[in-house]
Design a protein around this motif. Structure first.
Motif, PDB file in Angstrom:
ATOM      1  N   THR A   1       0.828  -1.199   0.000  1.00 30.37           N
ATOM      2  CA  THR A   1       0.000   0.000   0.000  1.00 30.37           C
ATOM      3  C   THR A   1       0.864   1.251   0.000  1.00 30.37           C
ATOM      4  O   THR A   1       0.618   2.201  -0.765  1.00 30.37           O
ATOM      5  N   THR A   2       1.899   1.252   0.851  1.00 27.90           N
ATOM      6  CA  THR A   2       2.809   2.400   0.908  1.00 27.90           C
ATOM      7  C   THR A   2       3.547   2.570  -0.420  1.00 27.90           C
ATOM      8  O   THR A   2       3.724   3.693  -0.911  1.00 27.90           O
ATOM      9  N   ALA A   3       3.979   1.458  -1.012  1.00 28.68           N
ATOM     10  CA  ALA A   3       4.676   1.527  -2.310  1.00 28.68           C
ATOM     11  C   ALA A   3       3.766   2.110  -3.388  1.00 28.68           C
ATOM     12  O   ALA A   3       4.196   2.916  -4.215  1.00 28.68           O
ATOM     13  N   ALA A   4       2.493   1.710  -3.370  1.00 22.87           N
ATOM     14  CA  ALA A   4       1.542   2.222  -4.362  1.00 22.87           C
ATOM     15  C   ALA A   4       1.348   3.725  -4.213  1.00 22.87           C
ATOM     16  O   ALA A   4       1.220   4.450  -5.210  1.00 22.87           O
ATOM     17  N   VAL A   5       1.351   4.198  -2.967  1.00 18.92           N
ATOM     18  CA  VAL A   5       1.230   5.646  -2.733  1.00 18.92           C
ATOM     19  C   VAL A   5       2.497   6.364  -3.193  1.00 18.92           C
ATOM     20  O   VAL A   5       2.426   7.421  -3.835  1.00 18.92           O
ATOM     21  N   GLN A   6       3.664   5.786  -2.869  1.00 15.94           N
ATOM     22  CA  GLN A   6       4.926   6.404  -3.263  1.00 15.94           C
ATOM     23  C   GLN A   6       5.061   6.492  -4.782  1.00 15.94           C
ATOM     24  O   GLN A   6       5.609   7.464  -5.312  1.00 15.94           O
ATOM     25  N   LEU A   7       4.535   5.485  -5.483  1.00 14.94           N
ATOM     26  CA  LEU A   7       4.596   5.471  -6.947  1.00 14.94           C
ATOM     27  C   LEU A   7       3.458   6.266  -7.577  1.00 14.94           C
ATOM     28  O   LEU A   7       3.323   6.300  -8.802  1.00 14.94           O
ATOM     29  N   GLU A   8       2.618   6.863  -6.719  1.00 14.51           N
ATOM     30  CA  GLU A   8       1.492   7.694  -7.145  1.00 14.51           C
ATOM     31  C   GLU A   8       0.476   6.903  -7.971  1.00 14.51           C
ATOM     32  O   GLU A   8      -0.200   7.457  -8.841  1.00 14.51           O
ATOM     33  N   LEU A   9       0.390   5.612  -7.682  1.00 17.02           N
ATOM     34  CA  LEU A   9      -0.658   4.802  -8.300  1.00 17.02           C
ATOM     35  C   LEU A   9      -1.996   5.058  -7.608  1.00 17.02           C
ATOM     36  O   LEU A   9      -3.054   4.961  -8.224  1.00 17.02           O
ATOM     37  N   ILE A  10      -1.921   5.361  -6.327  1.00 13.89           N
ATOM     38  CA  ILE A  10      -3.083   5.740  -5.532  1.00 13.89           C
ATOM     39  C   ILE A  10      -2.665   6.883  -4.622  1.00 13.89           C
ATOM     40  O   ILE A  10      -1.475   7.186  -4.507  1.00 13.89           O
ATOM     41  N   THR A  11      -3.644   7.510  -3.982  1.00 16.13           N
ATOM     42  CA  THR A  11      -3.346   8.585  -3.033  1.00 16.13           C
ATOM     43  C   THR A  11      -3.960   8.245  -1.676  1.00 16.13           C
ATOM     44  O   THR A  11      -4.896   7.443  -1.589  1.00 16.13           O
ATOM     45  N   PRO A  12      -3.430   8.837  -0.592  1.00 15.00           N
ATOM     46  CA  PRO A  12      -4.019   8.592   0.731  1.00 15.00           C
ATOM     47  C   PRO A  12      -5.497   8.970   0.806  1.00 15.00           C
ATOM     48  O   PRO A  12      -6.232   8.424   1.636  1.00 15.00           O
ATOM     49  N   PHE A  13      -5.940   9.878  -0.059  1.00 16.73           N
ATOM     50  CA  PHE A  13      -7.347  10.279  -0.051  1.00 16.73           C
ATOM     51  C   PHE A  13      -8.272   9.140  -0.497  1.00 16.73           C
ATOM     52  O   PHE A  13      -9.470   9.172  -0.224  1.00 16.73           O
ATOM     53  N   GLN A  14      -7.708   8.138  -1.148  1.00 16.82           N
ATOM     54  CA  GLN A  14      -8.491   6.965  -1.540  1.00 16.82           C
ATOM     55  C   GLN A  14      -8.481   5.882  -0.473  1.00 16.82           C
ATOM     56  O   GLN A  14      -9.166   4.872  -0.615  1.00 16.82           O
ATOM     57  N   LEU A  15      -7.721   6.097   0.601  1.00 17.11           N
ATOM     58  CA  LEU A  15      -7.511   5.054   1.600  1.00 17.11           C
ATOM     59  C   LEU A  15      -8.102   5.370   2.970  1.00 17.11           C
ATOM     60  O   LEU A  15      -8.420   4.457   3.728  1.00 17.11           O
ATOM     61  N   TYR A  16      -8.225   6.655   3.291  1.00 20.29           N
ATOM     62  CA  TYR A  16      -8.529   7.021   4.676  1.00 20.29           C
ATOM     63  C   TYR A  16      -9.960   6.654   5.079  1.00 20.29           C
ATOM     64  O   TYR A  16     -10.842   6.442   4.249  1.00 20.29           O
ATOM     65  N   PHE A  17     -10.168   6.589   6.391  1.00 21.52           N
ATOM     66  CA  PHE A  17     -11.458   6.202   6.958  1.00 21.52           C
ATOM     67  C   PHE A  17     -12.423   7.375   6.885  1.00 21.52           C
ATOM     68  O   PHE A  17     -12.195   8.423   7.486  1.00 21.52           O
ATOM     69  N   ASN A  18     -13.516   7.182   6.144  1.00 24.29           N
ATOM     70  CA  ASN A  18     -14.525   8.219   5.986  1.00 24.29           C
ATOM     71  C   ASN A  18     -15.894   7.558   6.004  1.00 24.29           C
ATOM     72  O   ASN A  18     -16.310   6.947   5.015  1.00 24.29           O
ATOM     73  N   PRO A  19     -16.620   7.630   7.133  1.00 19.93           N
ATOM     74  CA  PRO A  19     -17.909   6.939   7.246  1.00 19.93           C
ATOM     75  C   PRO A  19     -18.904   7.302   6.155  1.00 19.93           C
ATOM     76  O   PRO A  19     -19.648   6.442   5.669  1.00 19.93           O
ATOM     77  N   GLU A  20     -18.911   8.572   5.765  1.00 16.42           N
ATOM     78  CA  GLU A  20     -19.869   8.985   4.728  1.00 16.42           C
ATOM     79  C   GLU A  20     -19.581   8.300   3.401  1.00 16.42           C
ATOM     80  O   GLU A  20     -20.494   7.803   2.723  1.00 16.42           O
ATOM     81  N   LEU A  21     -18.303   8.259   3.030  1.00 14.33           N
ATOM     82  CA  LEU A  21     -17.944   7.607   1.770  1.00 14.33           C
ATOM     83  C   LEU A  21     -18.151   6.092   1.841  1.00 14.33           C
ATOM     84  O   LEU A  21     -18.474   5.446   0.845  1.00 14.33           O
ATOM     85  N   ILE A  22     -17.987   5.537   3.022  1.00 12.54           N
ATOM     86  CA  ILE A  22     -18.150   4.085   3.188  1.00 12.54           C
ATOM     87  C   ILE A  22     -19.618   3.686   3.106  1.00 12.54           C
ATOM     88  O   ILE A  22     -19.983   2.767   2.354  1.00 12.54           O
ATOM     89  N   PHE A  23     -20.460   4.382   3.841  1.00  8.62           N
ATOM     90  CA  PHE A  23     -21.850   3.945   3.982  1.00  8.62           C
ATOM     91  C   PHE A  23     -22.805   4.578   2.969  1.00  8.62           C
ATOM     92  O   PHE A  23     -23.836   3.991   2.647  1.00  8.62           O
TER      93      PHE A  23
END
Length: 239
Positions: free
Chosen positions: A27-49
């Motif tokens: 996961t960290t490698a994917a963020v470092q390579l800019e394949l994903i961003t932390p904004f796609q990973l963080y805990f957000n109840p509204e986005l989850i539910f």
């Protein structure tokens, strides 16, 4: 040759520890390579539910920040104490270990709904440290060569160090609280008068993860060997 040695050592790591730490590194490698961003990973109840981004229930436990000093020590603590638990008090009880992961993750997620925490990996690591420390109460710890104490004080020493650095201790307190809840229900309450086991590993987990017998060639890492690094075990778990 080096690849074969690495592969052999990697496969010697018990399965739960291997899977979790590998997922964190990838996961960290994917963020470092800019394949994903932390904004796609963080805990957000509204986005989850509301938007059904259910992967966030897992990915918020896999990202410990960008590669750097804090990430390194987070991963060392996670790897060492997760492995020592799996090869120690959870030896031959993989299903029970997975159930502890699920129980701790569920409690932290429920707390996360009310505490505005976006990444819970540090709290999860503190939970593992807490459970290990309570199950190894007579192990002596060394904090930078300045402070010697018994293992059960380790989570509190880490929290105090975090406070001295000016960091929030909410994450540390959450990990300690969840770790103590599991330890109380699993190790203390069943031995009390009128007590009993409230945490029972579902049979489906036992069927999936428990094997009839141990591998005779398996070489465990002794649980009584905390840290294993010259710098001691009292490093801060992240920033």
């Amino acid at each position: 040759m080096a690849y074969q040695t690495f592969r052999q050592e990697y496969l010697q790591v018990p399965p739960v520890t291997r899977a979790y730490t590998t997922a964190c590194f990838l996961t960290t490698a994917a963020v470092q390579l800019e394949l994903i961003t932390p904004f796609q990973l963080y805990f957000n109840p509204e986005l989850i539910f509301k938007h059904f981004q259910v992967w966030r229930l897992i990915t918020n436990y896999l990202f410990f920040g960008p590669v750097g000093f804090n990430f390194l020590f987070n991963m060392i603590f996670l790897y060492r104490y997760c492995r020592m638990l799996e090869e120690g008090s959870f030896r031959g009880r993989t299903a029970d270990f997975v159930f502890m992961f699920l129980f701790g993750g569920l409690l932290m997620t429920l707390f996360g709904l009310f505490m505005n925490l976006v990444f819970l990996g540090q709290a999860f690591t503190i939970m593992l440290v807490y459970v290990w420390s309570r199950r190894n109460p007579y192990v002596r710890m060394n904090f930078f060569g300045l402070l010697v104490f018994q293992a059960p004080f380790l989570p509190w020493v880490l929290m105090g160090f975090s406070l001295l650095l000016g960091n929030s201790i909410i994450v540390d307190l959450l990990g300690i609280a969840v770790g103590h809840t599991y330890f109380f229900l699993e190790d203390i309450f069943p031995n009390q008068p009128g007590g009993g086991r409230l945490l029972k590993t579902p049979s489906i987990l036992k069927a999936m993860f428990d094997t009839p017998e141990d591998d005779p060639n398996y070489d465990p890492l002794p649980e009584e060997r905390p840290g294993g690094f010259a710098w001691g075990e009292g490093q801060r778990l992240g920033g």
